[in-house]
Design an enzyme around this catalytic site. Sequence first.
Site, PDB file in Angstrom:
ATOM      1  N   ASN A  61     -96.339 -80.224  46.665  1.00  0.00           N
ATOM      2  CA  ASN A  61     -95.758 -78.888  46.944  1.00  0.00           C
ATOM      3  C   ASN A  61     -96.878 -78.078  47.552  1.00  0.00           C
ATOM      4  O   ASN A  61     -97.780 -77.613  46.853  1.00  0.00           O
ATOM      5  CB  ASN A  61     -95.264 -78.303  45.621  1.00  0.00           C
ATOM      6  CG  ASN A  61     -94.521 -76.981  45.755  1.00  0.00           C
ATOM      7  OD1 ASN A  61     -94.479 -76.236  44.777  1.00  0.00           O
ATOM      8  ND2 ASN A  61     -93.951 -76.659  46.898  1.00  0.00           N
ATOM      9  N   ASN A  76     -92.318 -67.950  50.467  1.00  0.00           N
ATOM     10  CA  ASN A  76     -91.668 -69.209  50.821  1.00  0.00           C
ATOM     11  C   ASN A  76     -91.705 -69.407  52.337  1.00  0.00           C
ATOM     12  O   ASN A  76     -92.055 -68.501  53.096  1.00  0.00           O
ATOM     13  CB  ASN A  76     -90.212 -69.189  50.333  1.00  0.00           C
ATOM     14  CG  ASN A  76     -90.100 -69.116  48.818  1.00  0.00           C
ATOM     15  OD1 ASN A  76     -90.604 -69.969  48.107  1.00  0.00           O
ATOM     16  ND2 ASN A  76     -89.451 -68.066  48.327  1.00  0.00           N
ATOM     17  N   CYS A  81     -94.964 -69.132  40.967  1.00  0.00           N
ATOM     18  CA  CYS A  81     -95.020 -70.474  41.564  1.00  0.00           C
ATOM     19  C   CYS A  81     -95.962 -71.338  40.725  1.00  0.00           C
ATOM     20  O   CYS A  81     -97.182 -71.088  40.706  1.00  0.00           O
ATOM     21  CB  CYS A  81     -95.503 -70.391  43.007  1.00  0.00           C
ATOM     22  SG  CYS A  81     -95.521 -72.008  43.840  1.00  0.00           S
ATOM     23  N   GLY A  82     -95.390 -72.307  40.022  1.00  0.00           N
ATOM     24  CA  GLY A  82     -96.175 -73.103  39.075  1.00  0.00           C
ATOM     25  C   GLY A  82     -97.200 -73.989  39.750  1.00  0.00           C
ATOM     26  O   GLY A  82     -98.343 -74.100  39.294  1.00  0.00           O
ATOM     27  N   ASN A  83     -96.803 -74.639  40.857  1.00  0.00           N
ATOM     28  CA  ASN A  83     -97.768 -75.525  41.532  1.00  0.00           C
ATOM     29  C   ASN A  83     -98.865 -74.715  42.224  1.00  0.00           C
ATOM     30  O   ASN A  83    -100.039 -75.110  42.229  1.00  0.00           O
ATOM     31  CB  ASN A  83     -97.044 -76.420  42.540  1.00  0.00           C
ATOM     32  CG  ASN A  83     -96.264 -77.525  41.847  1.00  0.00           C
ATOM     33  OD1 ASN A  83     -96.754 -78.151  40.912  1.00  0.00           O
ATOM     34  ND2 ASN A  83     -95.043 -77.751  42.274  1.00  0.00           N
ATOM     35  N   ASN A 115     -83.361 -71.463  42.752  1.00  0.00           N
ATOM     36  CA  ASN A 115     -84.020 -72.774  42.864  1.00  0.00           C
ATOM     37  C   ASN A 115     -83.168 -73.741  42.046  1.00  0.00           C
ATOM     38  O   ASN A 115     -82.942 -73.496  40.849  1.00  0.00           O
ATOM     39  CB  ASN A 115     -85.440 -72.690  42.290  1.00  0.00           C
ATOM     40  CG  ASN A 115     -86.265 -71.619  43.007  1.00  0.00           C
ATOM     41  OD1 ASN A 115     -86.659 -71.774  44.156  1.00  0.00           O
ATOM     42  ND2 ASN A 115     -86.499 -70.495  42.327  1.00  0.00           N
ATOM     43  N   GLU A 166     -85.492 -75.731  46.722  1.00  0.00           N
ATOM     44  CA  GLU A 166     -86.086 -74.433  46.417  1.00  0.00           C
ATOM     45  C   GLU A 166     -85.515 -73.298  47.259  1.00  0.00           C
ATOM     46  O   GLU A 166     -85.265 -73.462  48.462  1.00  0.00           O
ATOM     47  CB  GLU A 166     -87.605 -74.472  46.641  1.00  0.00           C
ATOM     48  CG  GLU A 166     -88.373 -75.150  45.546  1.00  0.00           C
ATOM     49  CD  GLU A 166     -89.834 -74.765  45.562  1.00  0.00           C
ATOM     50  OE1 GLU A 166     -90.144 -73.627  45.959  1.00  0.00           O
ATOM     51  OE2 GLU A 166     -90.663 -75.607  45.191  1.00  0.00           O
ATOM     52  N   ARG A 167     -85.343 -72.173  46.608  1.00  0.00           N
ATOM     53  CA  ARG A 167     -84.999 -70.930  47.324  1.00  0.00           C
ATOM     54  C   ARG A 167     -86.088 -70.677  48.359  1.00  0.00           C
ATOM     55  O   ARG A 167     -87.257 -70.682  48.027  1.00  0.00           O
ATOM     56  CB  ARG A 167     -84.954 -69.780  46.320  1.00  0.00           C
ATOM     57  CG  ARG A 167     -84.767 -68.419  46.932  1.00  0.00           C
ATOM     58  CD  ARG A 167     -84.611 -67.351  45.899  1.00  0.00           C
ATOM     59  NE  ARG A 167     -85.822 -67.103  45.107  1.00  0.00           N
ATOM     60  CZ  ARG A 167     -85.943 -66.048  44.298  1.00  0.00           C
ATOM     61  NH1 ARG A 167     -84.937 -65.207  44.155  1.00  0.00           N
ATOM     62  NH2 ARG A 167     -87.053 -65.853  43.609  1.00  0.00           N
ATOM     63  N   CYS A 197     -91.781 -78.868  42.030  1.00  0.00           N
ATOM     64  CA  CYS A 197     -91.605 -77.437  41.727  1.00  0.00           C
ATOM     65  C   CYS A 197     -92.052 -77.238  40.284  1.00  0.00           C
ATOM     66  O   CYS A 197     -91.429 -77.790  39.362  1.00  0.00           O
ATOM     67  CB  CYS A 197     -90.139 -77.045  41.909  1.00  0.00           C
ATOM     68  SG  CYS A 197     -89.769 -75.328  41.510  1.00  0.00           S
ATOM     69  N   GLY A 198     -93.118 -76.490  40.093  1.00  0.00           N
ATOM     70  CA  GLY A 198     -93.685 -76.332  38.752  1.00  0.00           C
ATOM     71  C   GLY A 198     -92.774 -75.540  37.831  1.00  0.00           C
ATOM     72  O   GLY A 198     -92.469 -75.968  36.702  1.00  0.00           O
TER      73      GLY A 198
END
Length: 279
Positions: A13, A64, A73-75, A195, A213-214, A222-223
């Site tokens: 990602n 995005n 955003c986790g990643n 998402n 993902e949105r 996606c984290g």
Amino acid sequence: MQLPFVKMHGCGNDYIYFDCLKHTVPKPASLAKQLSDRHFGIGGDGIVLICPSSVAAARMRMYNADGSEGKMCGNAIRCVGKYLYDSGYCKKRQITVETASGIKTLQMQIAGSRAVGATVDMGPPVWRPEQIPVDLPGARVVGTPVKVGGRRYEITCLSMGNPHCVVFLPAVEQLDLVSLGRDFERSGLFPQGVNTEFVQVLGPDQLRMRVHERGSGETLACGTGACAAVCAAVAAGLCARNTEVQVQLRGGALTVRYAPETVYMTGPAEVAFTGTAEV
Ligand SMILES: N[C@H](CCC[C@H](N)C(=O)O)C(=O)O
């Protein structure tokens, strides 16, 4: 104007990162659209600005690929922690990062002089958050029946600082995520976009997931989505609380633990290349 960037990813990602502790990035939303293009730009799922913060080591702002700004955003947050550690801005094992969904705390994984990943305290899920008004007949926290694209699904909606719709299916590898993801986006159920995670349960501590993902379409990982999938699986009785669940994604694996008071996500953070963008 020449702007240095670092291309980093978490399980594939991938985002284009700008050090806004030193530089100013003009019009980030349109820049995200321009640079994310994998033919006419650098290529990525979006851009991330690493900005000054008065309450944390830095502030993360992510956009995005369509230019819309995401709230978490986790990643990317693992890569922000890596950048702060490796560049010497914050040479600590515990790093805080301010986001539009609150301050997150990272425990960095170090190898030699570099960070290679992190465990992030993502905070607890918010069930049936206001940005997902799925108030339908028979709506329930887990497995609300809906009809999308002419087909019936059972969805579980929650927020991990950004909106998620989790769908459990018997298999996910062969799904046409482009059209399926678009059906969910255009369903009218999610006026602010969503998402969507399509999840196959492989075992009580193992999930396989694909994600639309949105604002970016299908991504390799996606984290926040992996966290949403595990929380939904626990709520549905498919996984046990406080168990480390391996979430297999197309770009790699993330480990998620839905603890009593919060959710912990562990995963890698890697540099692909650095460069200079003409903006
Ligand atoms: N597309 C998401 C933001 C990126 C989330 C994802 N890449 C992650 O790792 O959590 C949104 O607009 O809410």
